[in-house]
Write a protein that holds these residues in place. Structure first.
Motif: not given
Lengths: 379, 379
Positions: A285-286, A289, A198, A202, A195
């Motif tokens: 990111l993908y 996740k 990410r 972001m 997280e």
């Protein structure tokens, strides 16, 4: 002058164009899908000498050998010490396939690929995909190649998650499995680090909600994300041995912020800056996740009864590293216990090594011997 | 309606105006310097009941009690369970002083303070300062208050570093010392986490080379930096117990990036966003750097011989936490061994707790009892 050693070429398999697009676990559809892959060795007549290698989060299909375009000094594939003629996974005997995972940026379809509906890169229009979806595409690739049996599925880290997913989805195809430095599901700590990575991406204004292709990309955020990753791949001991408090190219503290003082700072900055040249921020990111969502605990636990009493036995070799604090040994032991409860044939080895999670990527005779002995012994 | 309990007010001590500015360890000069501080209890006639509490990196002088402006429900100071009438550090008996560290943003001079030479906030013109410089300003504060003896110096984390720095600089003033959850010097791992936090701030375009006062500040970078910090303050066990893989306000995965799925993600995002409202990004840069530079190994080792045979004995209570992976117990043991080799009187306790580095900030009867027994017993 070209490199000596195994020469390999990246190949591509495309399927799932409309109306046969893939139904993903999230409910979204995706297609067409291209999976990049490389193969090593020769498929035998009985088609029963196949080993599938699943790569880790930022890896690719280039598991070993050299590309024809490589020049003297270019590095071979990421597991070259393990995979090749006469090596731990012996390509004189086995036909090795390594597919690039769905969602990556190394040849397979991912967020930087062109969305056929818009003729622009997907960006955040790329659907969320899971480890299960990655395995589904790998199964399609094997179907395409006419392969219905795997002597072994082998992989470390996120690759190990794919190994476990293979075993719960298609146990009838698999004779043995080698999950290395992996887990049945992420701990809160592992999710926390992902997280942060990410959020770092972001937070970079150049991320621009994932729409940055063709322009400047979130270089700074991606670099910090990679620095976070590298700390989790190492260990306290490894960093102490590798860097300690040694200064980088200086005799005294700089008393400033722009030049790193300590070697460990330079190392992280270097790793961060190197990564941004090869990896796509949206792919990070993908894939992180997908790793966070991954959870096979219930399915591993149910893998006996689910087969209606006719238990499909897969032979397992579970390997952990003593200094891996991303997926610590206690998590490997939970996996071993869960597999044993369902009556599976499980061997387990914790390798004593101070180099942390990344240990499986570092040449180590013990790992090679273990994997070789296990795979060669599969009945 | 006001809070019950101890009422305290923040006080300020300013010194070092030109031409008597402070000479810092880096060689730079700084002045005037203001140190915010709070006191609790009453200084006795012999001025020998003084306890100095050194706060951690993002702490402040508000160690206990309430401000007169507090309203019902406002939280008391950060160590209120430990400091107060009849508590572990009993303000009925002791005169407690807690200064805000140099470089902070909680009342003492730091990068957001006005530079008298430019009449603008220092920003990166603030000179790099060390843990030693922090202690120098605390010594000046004690001189100002007419205090020449400390019954105890107590502090955790970066506060523990100040405790150790006090002991090697002014052993003749100190009767006892309680370094908690701290280290003689940062490991490569600890430096790595600080460097990631710094890079995260510096990657935010709104950081603007430290020149953001009066405008928008690097909120995103600072939030990510704080998220990194929070992971290091917790532990694998603590996070497993506190969050596990529980989802936040949802029954199923969001399959998106903007809403956190897991509680641990929401927790980190909340901690990050809360922090940016109270802490200055440049202060984080300066204080983490001071912590990384800190290294008392040689001075602790030399603390016997340096006194010319006339060893100044300080009574030590060293406390570590079993699940602290930022400053693990092995580092506390190195401190204990180094102190013992110089003939100091050292007690050591590792507290079994699964809550990680931050454990000393969480009410725990064992810590209170240990500290109380030790300080009350100082001869």
């Amino acid at each position: 002058m070209k490199q000596s050693g195994t020469i390999v070429e990246k190949q591509y398999f495309t399927y799932g164009a409309a109306p046969d697009r893939l139904q993903l676990e999230s409910g979204a559809v995706l297609g067409p899908v291209t999976i990049a892959y490389e193969t090593f060795g020769t498929l035998n007549r009985d088609r029963d000498n196949v080993i599938l290698i699943a790569h880790a989060f930022s890896g690719d299909s280039h598991v070993a050998g050299h590309y024809p375009t490589d020049r003297e000094g270019d590095k071979p594939g990421w597991w070259d010490f393990m995979v090749g003629p006469g090596k731990g996974i012996d390509t004189d005997k086995y036909f090795v396939i390594c597919p690039n995972i769905l969602g990556s940026c190394m040849g397979s379809t991912g967020p930087k690929s062109i969305n056929p509906e818009t003729q622009k890169p997907y960006g955040l229009d790329f659907p969320m995909m899971t480890i299960g979806d990655m395995v589904t595409t790998q199964k399609a690739l094997l179907d395409h190649l006419g392969i219905s049996e795997l002597r072994a599925v082998v992989g470390g880290s996120v690759g190990g998650m794919q190994v476990l997913e293979w075993c719960v989805r298609f146990p009838e195809m698999i004779r043995s499995a080698v999950p290395i430095a992996t887990t049945m599901r992420h701990s809160a700590l592992a999710i926390a680090f992902n997280e942060i990575a990410r959020q770092s991406i972001m937070a970079d204004p150049k991320w621009n909600n994932g729409d940055y292709y063709g322009g400047d990309f979130p270089r700074m955020g991606l670099a910090v994300a990679r620095m976070v990753g590298h700390v989790t791949y190492l260990s306290d001991e490894a960093m102490r041995r590798k860097f300690g408090r040694r200064l980088q190219d200086k005799e005294a503290f700089s008393f400033g912020f722009f030049d790193g003082d300590f070697q460990v700072e330079s190392y992280l900055r270097y790793q961060g800056s190197k990564f941004v040249d090869r990896f796509d921020a949206n792919s990070l990111l993908y894939i992180t996740k997908a790793a966070d969502y991954f959870d096979v605990v219930d399915r591993v636990t149910a893998s006996g009864p689910l087969k209606g009493g006719d238990l499909q036995k897969v032979k397992y070799l579970v390997i952990s590293y003593s200094s891996d604090w991303l997926y610590p040994t206690y998590q490997a032991k939970e996996l071993v216990q869960a597999l044993k409860r369902t009556g599976q044939d499980v061997s387990f080895c914790e390798i004593e090594a101070d180099c942390g999670h990344d240990a499986f990527l570092i040449p180590d005779e013990r790992l090679t011997t273990l994997v070789k002995g296990f795979i060669d012994g599969v009945g």
